[in-house]
Design a protein around this motif. Structure first.
Motif, PDB file in Angstrom:
ATOM      1  N   TRP A   9     -14.039  27.435  -6.521  1.00  0.00           N
ATOM      2  CA  TRP A   9     -13.030  27.098  -7.535  1.00  0.00           C
ATOM      3  C   TRP A   9     -13.325  25.701  -8.104  1.00  0.00           C
ATOM      4  N   LEU A  10     -13.657  24.766  -7.214  1.00  0.00           N
ATOM      5  CA  LEU A  10     -13.915  23.389  -7.660  1.00  0.00           C
ATOM      6  C   LEU A  10     -15.143  23.308  -8.567  1.00  0.00           C
ATOM      7  N   PHE A  11     -16.212  24.022  -8.213  1.00  0.00           N
ATOM      8  CA  PHE A  11     -17.416  24.007  -9.063  1.00  0.00           C
ATOM      9  C   PHE A  11     -17.058  24.440 -10.485  1.00  0.00           C
ATOM     10  N   ARG A  12     -16.244  25.484 -10.577  1.00  0.00           N
ATOM     11  CA  ARG A  12     -15.858  25.987 -11.909  1.00  0.00           C
ATOM     12  C   ARG A  12     -14.981  24.973 -12.642  1.00  0.00           C
ATOM     13  N   GLN A  13     -14.006  24.390 -11.924  1.00  0.00           N
ATOM     14  CA  GLN A  13     -13.037  23.508 -12.568  1.00  0.00           C
ATOM     15  C   GLN A  13     -13.638  22.160 -12.959  1.00  0.00           C
ATOM     16  N   ILE A  14     -14.593  21.715 -12.175  1.00  0.00           N
ATOM     17  CA  ILE A  14     -15.223  20.441 -12.516  1.00  0.00           C
ATOM     18  C   ILE A  14     -15.979  20.573 -13.823  1.00  0.00           C
ATOM     19  N   ASN A  15     -16.526  21.725 -14.022  1.00  0.00           N
ATOM     20  CA  ASN A  15     -17.289  21.979 -15.236  1.00  0.00           C
ATOM     21  C   ASN A  15     -16.405  21.810 -16.479  1.00  0.00           C
ATOM     22  N   ARG A  16     -15.191  22.283 -16.385  1.00  0.00           N
ATOM     23  CA  ARG A  16     -14.215  22.070 -17.459  1.00  0.00           C
ATOM     24  C   ARG A  16     -12.841  22.414 -16.916  1.00  0.00           C
ATOM     25  N   PHE A  17     -12.032  21.392 -16.625  1.00  0.00           N
ATOM     26  CA  PHE A  17     -10.767  21.703 -15.942  1.00  0.00           C
ATOM     27  C   PHE A  17      -9.746  22.328 -16.891  1.00  0.00           C
ATOM     28  N   SER A  18      -8.872  23.161 -16.312  1.00  0.00           N
ATOM     29  CA  SER A  18      -7.933  23.974 -17.083  1.00  0.00           C
ATOM     30  C   SER A  18      -6.803  23.137 -17.664  1.00  0.00           C
ATOM     31  N   ALA A  19      -6.103  23.746 -18.613  1.00  0.00           N
ATOM     32  CA  ALA A  19      -5.076  23.045 -19.394  1.00  0.00           C
ATOM     33  C   ALA A  19      -3.900  22.576 -18.532  1.00  0.00           C
ATOM     34  N   ASN A  20      -3.650  23.234 -17.388  1.00  0.00           N
ATOM     35  CA  ASN A  20      -2.516  22.816 -16.553  1.00  0.00           C
ATOM     36  C   ASN A  20      -2.651  21.361 -16.090  1.00  0.00           C
ATOM     37  N   TRP A  21      -3.895  20.867 -15.976  1.00  0.00           N
ATOM     38  CA  TRP A  21      -4.101  19.498 -15.483  1.00  0.00           C
ATOM     39  C   TRP A  21      -3.785  18.448 -16.542  1.00  0.00           C
ATOM     40  N   ASP A  22      -3.622  18.876 -17.792  1.00  0.00           N
ATOM     41  CA  ASP A  22      -3.317  17.902 -18.846  1.00  0.00           C
ATOM     42  C   ASP A  22      -1.978  17.197 -18.580  1.00  0.00           C
ATOM     43  N   ALA A  23      -0.995  17.942 -18.054  1.00  0.00           N
ATOM     44  CA  ALA A  23       0.316  17.328 -17.761  1.00  0.00           C
ATOM     45  C   ALA A  23       0.177  16.247 -16.689  1.00  0.00           C
ATOM     46  N   PHE A  24      -0.718  16.469 -15.727  1.00  0.00           N
ATOM     47  CA  PHE A  24      -0.956  15.489 -14.658  1.00  0.00           C
ATOM     48  C   PHE A  24      -1.664  14.265 -15.261  1.00  0.00           C
ATOM     49  N   TRP A  25      -2.649  14.538 -16.115  1.00  0.00           N
ATOM     50  CA  TRP A  25      -3.388  13.443 -16.745  1.00  0.00           C
ATOM     51  C   TRP A  25      -2.460  12.586 -17.604  1.00  0.00           C
ATOM     52  N   ARG A  26      -1.508  13.228 -18.287  1.00  0.00           N
ATOM     53  CA  ARG A  26      -0.590  12.465 -19.149  1.00  0.00           C
ATOM     54  C   ARG A  26       0.204  11.436 -18.345  1.00  0.00           C
ATOM     55  N   VAL A  27       0.577  11.768 -17.118  1.00  0.00           N
ATOM     56  CA  VAL A  27       1.306  10.797 -16.273  1.00  0.00           C
ATOM     57  C   VAL A  27       0.384   9.610 -15.980  1.00  0.00           C
ATOM     58  N   LEU A  28      -0.863   9.911 -15.639  1.00  0.00           N
ATOM     59  CA  LEU A  28      -1.818   8.828 -15.368  1.00  0.00           C
ATOM     60  C   LEU A  28      -2.044   7.992 -16.631  1.00  0.00           C
ATOM     61  N   ALA A  29      -2.130   8.665 -17.766  1.00  0.00           N
ATOM     62  CA  ALA A  29      -2.470   7.992 -19.027  1.00  0.00           C
ATOM     63  C   ALA A  29      -1.324   7.141 -19.574  1.00  0.00           C
ATOM     64  N   GLU A  30      -0.210   7.073 -18.819  1.00  0.00           N
ATOM     65  CA  GLU A  30       0.824   6.103 -19.183  1.00  0.00           C
ATOM     66  C   GLU A  30       0.306   4.687 -18.945  1.00  0.00           C
ATOM     67  N   GLN A  31      -0.763   4.555 -18.178  1.00  0.00           N
ATOM     68  CA  GLN A  31      -1.411   3.248 -17.951  1.00  0.00           C
ATOM     69  C   GLN A  31      -2.683   3.173 -18.803  1.00  0.00           C
ATOM     70  N   ASP A  32      -2.912   1.989 -19.413  1.00  0.00           N
ATOM     71  CA  ASP A  32      -4.056   1.808 -20.323  1.00  0.00           C
ATOM     72  C   ASP A  32      -5.388   2.184 -19.700  1.00  0.00           C
ATOM     73  N   THR A  33      -5.545   1.839 -18.402  1.00  0.00           N
ATOM     74  CA  THR A  33      -6.837   2.074 -17.727  1.00  0.00           C
ATOM     75  C   THR A  33      -7.235   3.542 -17.836  1.00  0.00           C
ATOM     76  N   TYR A  34      -6.256   4.428 -17.735  1.00  0.00           N
ATOM     77  CA  TYR A  34      -6.534   5.863 -17.837  1.00  0.00           C
ATOM     78  C   TYR A  34      -6.642   6.285 -19.299  1.00  0.00           C
ATOM     79  N   ARG A  35      -5.738   5.732 -20.104  1.00  0.00           N
ATOM     80  CA  ARG A  35      -5.718   6.118 -21.522  1.00  0.00           C
ATOM     81  C   ARG A  35      -7.045   5.790 -22.193  1.00  0.00           C
ATOM     82  N   ALA A  36      -7.739   4.788 -21.681  1.00  0.00           N
ATOM     83  CA  ALA A  36      -9.027   4.402 -22.262  1.00  0.00           C
ATOM     84  C   ALA A  36     -10.086   5.504 -22.097  1.00  0.00           C
ATOM     85  N   ILE A  37      -9.848   6.437 -21.181  1.00  0.00           N
ATOM     86  CA  ILE A  37     -10.800   7.549 -21.016  1.00  0.00           C
ATOM     87  C   ILE A  37     -10.402   8.639 -22.011  1.00  0.00           C
TER      88      ILE A  37
END
Ligand code: SAM
Length: 242
Positions: free
Chosen positions: A85-113
């Motif tokens: 599962w990880l090999f597949r997801q690392i290649n391109r992670f699914s849309a469900n993780w975007d909500a998790f990333w948005r919480v991280l991206a509340e900080q500039d360090t993450y938003r810069a990615i």
């Protein structure tokens, strides 16, 4: 009562576990993400820093939390099903993780990615690992282990060993974060039973005082919609390895 070896981890139903736990962002995970993000943002990292997540399963958010700070991130996982599962997801992670990333991206360090999918694909690697048995001279600069030590066994000795082995993977002084189910009675994945050791904050404190410095403990209450029966909350600890 049964130990880690009594369970067929290769038969872990990755999709079922994902669907149940991470198809959507739950309040408990939002809380944990906020604390871990702010903890990691308060640390200073070498530009060549390497991260490790142990027992990754189908949870990408610890790796996403380490993404801005690490040149590479090793995902150490025992189950063949979860590694696939990880090999597949690392290649391109699914849309469900975007909500998790948005919480991280509340900080500039993450938003810069701008392209977290590309960054994870380039920096993450997956390895077979048994936290109770595998040994290495390799040492990482930052580490996470989420819902593993108490959720792979009903034996206290194996819980203790997992914590010790996890800390031994990290350089002295390295920041880490770990989470635990509190008072879990075990869990079911795809109709198959998996073990847990019922622990609380006092147990984690007792195990960790000799392993870490600057420890901070957080207890996260079960939300209005608990993910499963048979646990009373989640525990988060972060600090630096002794
Ligand atoms: C409850 S799941 C937690 C998964 C994920 N870290 C999370 O936050 O949801 C426990 C994980 O530990 C893995 N595991 C079981 N035995 C292990 C062992 N001996 N060494 C390393 N990982 C193990 C399982 O395959 C599974 O991915």
């Amino acid at each position: 009562m049964a130990g880690n070896a009594a369970y067929d981890w290769d038969a872990f139903d990755s999709e079922d576990y994902l669907e149940h736990n991470y198809a959507e962002l739950h309040d408990e995970d939002r809380h944990i993400l906020n604390v871990v993000r702010d903890f990691l943002c308060s640390q200073s990292f070498d530009p060549e820093a390497r991260g490790v997540d142990v027992g990754t399963g189908t949870n990408l958010y610890p790796a996403l939390a380490m993404l801005p700070f690490c040149q590479d991130i090793s995902l150490l996982e025992f189950s063949g099903a979860n590694r696939d599962w990880l090999f597949r997801q690392i290649n391109r992670f699914s849309a469900n993780w975007d909500a998790f990333w948005r919480v991280l991206a509340e900080q500039d360090t993450y938003r810069a990615i701008v392209e977290p999918r590309d960054r994870l694909r380039r920096r993450a690697t997956v390895r077979k690992w048994d936290i109770l048995e595998s040994v290495t001279e390799e040492k990482w600069d930052v580490g996470t282990m989420f819902f593993v030590a108490e959720s792979i066994t009903t034996f206290r000795e194996e819980f203790t060993t997992s914590l010790g082995r996890f800390c031994a993977l990290l350089k002295p002084g390295a920041p880490f974060a770990m989470t635990f189910m509190e008072n879990s009675q075990g869990y079911e994945v795809g109709g198959r039973a998996f073990p847990a050791l019922g622990i609380d904050v006092a147990d984690v404190r007792e195990e960790m005082w000799g392993l870490g410095n600057g420890l901070e403990f957080h207890r996260v209450d079960v939300g209005s919609q608990p993910l499963r029966d048979g646990y009373s909350g989640m525990i988060l600890v972060h600090g630096h390895v002794k």
